[in-house]
Design a protein around this motif. Structure first.
Motif, PDB file in Angstrom:
ATOM      1  N   SER A 213       0.822  -1.218   0.000  1.00  0.00           N
ATOM      2  CA  SER A 213       0.000   0.000   0.000  1.00  0.00           C
ATOM      3  C   SER A 213       0.854   1.265   0.000  1.00  0.00           C
ATOM      4  O   SER A 213       0.375   2.346  -0.345  1.00  0.00           O
ATOM      5  CB  SER A 213      -0.940   0.009   1.207  1.00  0.00           C
ATOM      6  N   THR A 214       2.135   1.140   0.321  1.00  0.00           N
ATOM      7  CA  THR A 214       3.050   2.294   0.302  1.00  0.00           C
ATOM      8  C   THR A 214       3.223   2.817  -1.119  1.00  0.00           C
ATOM      9  O   THR A 214       3.513   3.991  -1.319  1.00  0.00           O
ATOM     10  CB  THR A 214       4.415   1.908   0.922  1.00  0.00           C
ATOM     11  N   ILE A 215       3.022   1.962  -2.107  1.00  0.00           N
ATOM     12  CA  ILE A 215       3.110   2.388  -3.508  1.00  0.00           C
ATOM     13  C   ILE A 215       2.128   3.526  -3.785  1.00  0.00           C
ATOM     14  O   ILE A 215       2.399   4.410  -4.579  1.00  0.00           O
ATOM     15  CB  ILE A 215       2.865   1.189  -4.456  1.00  0.00           C
ATOM     16  N   LEU A 216       0.999   3.523  -3.073  1.00  0.00           N
ATOM     17  CA  LEU A 216      -0.008   4.570  -3.247  1.00  0.00           C
ATOM     18  C   LEU A 216       0.063   5.624  -2.146  1.00  0.00           C
ATOM     19  O   LEU A 216      -0.815   6.471  -2.043  1.00  0.00           O
ATOM     20  CB  LEU A 216      -1.408   3.947  -3.296  1.00  0.00           C
ATOM     21  N   GLY A 217       1.100   5.566  -1.308  1.00  0.00           N
ATOM     22  CA  GLY A 217       1.303   6.616  -0.318  1.00  0.00           C
ATOM     23  C   GLY A 217       0.973   6.256   1.110  1.00  0.00           C
ATOM     24  O   GLY A 217       1.146   7.081   2.003  1.00  0.00           O
ATOM     25  N   ALA A 218       0.485   5.061   1.365  1.00  0.00           N
ATOM     26  CA  ALA A 218       0.135   4.670   2.731  1.00  0.00           C
ATOM     27  C   ALA A 218       1.354   4.082   3.437  1.00  0.00           C
ATOM     28  O   ALA A 218       2.051   3.240   2.875  1.00  0.00           O
ATOM     29  CB  ALA A 218      -0.995   3.653   2.706  1.00  0.00           C
ATOM     30  N   THR A 219       1.608   4.556   4.634  1.00  0.00           N
ATOM     31  CA  THR A 219       2.699   4.005   5.434  1.00  0.00           C
ATOM     32  C   THR A 219       2.184   3.725   6.838  1.00  0.00           C
ATOM     33  O   THR A 219       1.156   4.264   7.262  1.00  0.00           O
ATOM     34  CB  THR A 219       3.892   4.973   5.541  1.00  0.00           C
ATOM     35  N   LYS A 220       2.909   2.916   7.557  1.00  0.00           N
ATOM     36  CA  LYS A 220       2.521   2.541   8.915  1.00  0.00           C
ATOM     37  C   LYS A 220       2.419   3.764   9.819  1.00  0.00           C
ATOM     38  O   LYS A 220       1.462   3.929  10.553  1.00  0.00           O
ATOM     39  CB  LYS A 220       3.537   1.543   9.477  1.00  0.00           C
ATOM     40  N   SER A 221       3.406   4.642   9.749  1.00  0.00           N
ATOM     41  CA  SER A 221       3.423   5.807  10.644  1.00  0.00           C
ATOM     42  C   SER A 221       3.040   7.103   9.932  1.00  0.00           C
ATOM     43  O   SER A 221       3.107   8.167  10.519  1.00  0.00           O
ATOM     44  CB  SER A 221       4.806   5.944  11.274  1.00  0.00           C
ATOM     45  N   GLY A 222       2.643   7.021   8.675  1.00  0.00           N
ATOM     46  CA  GLY A 222       2.255   8.216   7.932  1.00  0.00           C
ATOM     47  C   GLY A 222       3.457   8.952   7.348  1.00  0.00           C
ATOM     48  O   GLY A 222       4.602   8.665   7.683  1.00  0.00           O
ATOM     49  N   ILE A 223       3.169   9.880   6.470  1.00  0.00           N
ATOM     50  CA  ILE A 223       4.197  10.712   5.848  1.00  0.00           C
ATOM     51  C   ILE A 223       3.761  12.153   6.050  1.00  0.00           C
ATOM     52  O   ILE A 223       2.666  12.532   5.662  1.00  0.00           O
ATOM     53  CB  ILE A 223       4.323  10.436   4.329  1.00  0.00           C
ATOM     54  N   SER A 224       4.621  12.941   6.652  1.00  0.00           N
ATOM     55  CA  SER A 224       4.272  14.354   6.835  1.00  0.00           C
ATOM     56  C   SER A 224       4.439  15.092   5.509  1.00  0.00           C
ATOM     57  O   SER A 224       5.175  14.642   4.623  1.00  0.00           O
ATOM     58  CB  SER A 224       5.159  14.991   7.906  1.00  0.00           C
ATOM     59  N   LEU A 225       3.768  16.215   5.392  1.00  0.00           N
ATOM     60  CA  LEU A 225       3.921  17.031   4.187  1.00  0.00           C
ATOM     61  C   LEU A 225       5.371  17.470   4.043  1.00  0.00           C
ATOM     62  O   LEU A 225       5.914  17.495   2.941  1.00  0.00           O
ATOM     63  CB  LEU A 225       2.983  18.238   4.237  1.00  0.00           C
ATOM     64  N   PHE A 226       6.022  17.784   5.163  1.00  0.00           N
ATOM     65  CA  PHE A 226       7.428  18.173   5.123  1.00  0.00           C
ATOM     66  C   PHE A 226       8.288  17.034   4.575  1.00  0.00           C
ATOM     67  O   PHE A 226       9.128  17.250   3.702  1.00  0.00           O
ATOM     68  CB  PHE A 226       7.917  18.576   6.526  1.00  0.00           C
ATOM     69  N   GLN A 227       8.068  15.825   5.076  1.00  0.00           N
ATOM     70  CA  GLN A 227       8.844  14.665   4.620  1.00  0.00           C
ATOM     71  C   GLN A 227       8.625  14.407   3.135  1.00  0.00           C
ATOM     72  O   GLN A 227       9.565  14.135   2.391  1.00  0.00           O
ATOM     73  CB  GLN A 227       8.459  13.439   5.448  1.00  0.00           C
ATOM     74  N   LEU A 228       7.385  14.510   2.694  1.00  0.00           N
ATOM     75  CA  LEU A 228       7.075  14.292   1.292  1.00  0.00           C
ATOM     76  C   LEU A 228       7.717  15.368   0.412  1.00  0.00           C
ATOM     77  O   LEU A 228       8.317  15.069  -0.622  1.00  0.00           O
ATOM     78  CB  LEU A 228       5.556  14.273   1.085  1.00  0.00           C
ATOM     79  N   THR A 229       7.628  16.613   0.846  1.00  0.00           N
ATOM     80  CA  THR A 229       8.223  17.727   0.096  1.00  0.00           C
ATOM     81  C   THR A 229       9.737  17.572   0.024  1.00  0.00           C
ATOM     82  O   THR A 229      10.341  17.750  -1.036  1.00  0.00           O
ATOM     83  CB  THR A 229       7.833  19.070   0.752  1.00  0.00           C
ATOM     84  N   LEU A 230      10.356  17.225   1.138  1.00  0.00           N
ATOM     85  CA  LEU A 230      11.802  17.012   1.167  1.00  0.00           C
ATOM     86  C   LEU A 230      12.212  15.870   0.238  1.00  0.00           C
ATOM     87  O   LEU A 230      13.197  15.972  -0.495  1.00  0.00           O
ATOM     88  CB  LEU A 230      12.263  16.733   2.595  1.00  0.00           C
ATOM     89  N   SER A 231      11.429  14.811   0.214  1.00  0.00           N
ATOM     90  CA  SER A 231      11.727  13.665  -0.659  1.00  0.00           C
ATOM     91  C   SER A 231      11.656  14.057  -2.128  1.00  0.00           C
ATOM     92  O   SER A 231      12.514  13.672  -2.929  1.00  0.00           O
ATOM     93  CB  SER A 231      10.760  12.513  -0.381  1.00  0.00           C
ATOM     94  N   TYR A 232      10.625  14.827  -2.494  1.00  0.00           N
ATOM     95  CA  TYR A 232      10.527  15.305  -3.878  1.00  0.00           C
ATOM     96  C   TYR A 232      11.717  16.206  -4.209  1.00  0.00           C
ATOM     97  O   TYR A 232      12.278  16.124  -5.299  1.00  0.00           O
ATOM     98  CB  TYR A 232       9.211  16.060  -4.116  1.00  0.00           C
ATOM     99  N   ASN A 233      12.111  17.069  -3.274  1.00  0.00           N
ATOM    100  CA  ASN A 233      13.239  17.957  -3.523  1.00  0.00           C
ATOM    101  C   ASN A 233      14.507  17.161  -3.802  1.00  0.00           C
ATOM    102  O   ASN A 233      15.210  17.429  -4.776  1.00  0.00           O
ATOM    103  CB  ASN A 233      13.449  18.909  -2.348  1.00  0.00           C
TER     104      ASN A 233
END
Length: 159
Positions: free
Chosen positions: A43-63
Motif C-alpha cells: 500500500s506504500t506504492i499509493l502513499g500509505a505508510t505505517k506511521s504516515g508521511i508528513s507534508l514536510f517529509q514528502l516535500t523534502l523527498s521530492y526535492n
C-alpha cells in the motif's frame, strides 16, 4: 505512463510496480522517503505508510529526488510533471513541476511544486460539501501563492 501520472491513475502504478517487482519498488520508495524497509508495504506504492508521511517529509523527498542524480528517466518524468504544472495551474514556466494528491476520504488535498532548487508543499484541509473532485479548488490558492513567490511586490514600504 504520462497519462496515468497526469490523471493520478493508481492502477497503472500498481501494474508497473508489479512488472518492475514489488520488492524493488518498495526498496526504492523506502530509500526515497527514508523509511525503514520493514515499514514499506504494498500500500506504500499509493502513499500509505505505517506511521504516515508528513507534508514536510514528502516535500523534502521530492526535492531530493528532483535535484539529485538527474538521468534521462528523471528528465522524462520532469517533462510530464512540467506538463501537469502548465495544464493544471495555467502558468507557463520552464522547469516547474507539480504533483498533487489527496488523503483518505478526499478530506485533504496536497500539492508539491518544485522550481529551480526549491520545493513547496501545500496542504488544504478543507473539502467543501459535495466536492468529490481530486483537486477541488486548491489550485486557486496555489496559483496565488506561487505568483507571490515568483513575482514579489516591486514597491516596498518600510514603516
Amino acid at each position: 505512463m504520462d497519462d496515468a501520472l497526469f490523471h493520478s491513475n493508481n492502477n497503472s502504478f500498481i501494474n508497473i510496480s508489479d512488472k518492475i517487482g514489488i520488492n524493488d519498488t518498495l526498496n526504492f520508495i523506502s530509500e526515497t522517503l527514508e523509511l525503514p524497509c520493514e515499514e514499506a508495504y504494498p500500500s506504500t506504492i499509493l502513499g500509505a505508510t505505517k506511521s504516515g508521511i508528513s507534508l514536510f517529509q514528502l516535500t523534502l523527498s521530492y526535492n531530493k529526488f528532483l535535484t539529485q542524480n538527474i538521468d534521462s528517466d528523471k528528465k522524462e518524468l520532469m517533462k510530464v510533471l512540467n506538463k501537469i504544472f502548465r495544464n493544471k495551474l495555467n502558468i507557463d514556466i520552464e522547469n516547474a513541476f507539480l504533483k498533487t494528491g489527496t488523503t483518505n476520504n478526499n478530506e485533504e488535498r496536497l500539492a508539491i511544486i518544485h522550481h529551480a532548487d526549491t520545493t513547496y508543499g501545500f496542504l488544504r484541509n478543507e473539502n467543501p460539501k459535495n466536492d468529490n473532485s481530486k483537486e477541488g479548488n486548491i489550485f486557486k490558492h496555489i496559483k496565488r501563492a506561487f505568483y507571490s513567490m515568483i513575482n514579489p511586490p516591486k514597491e516596498y514600504k518600510w514603516i
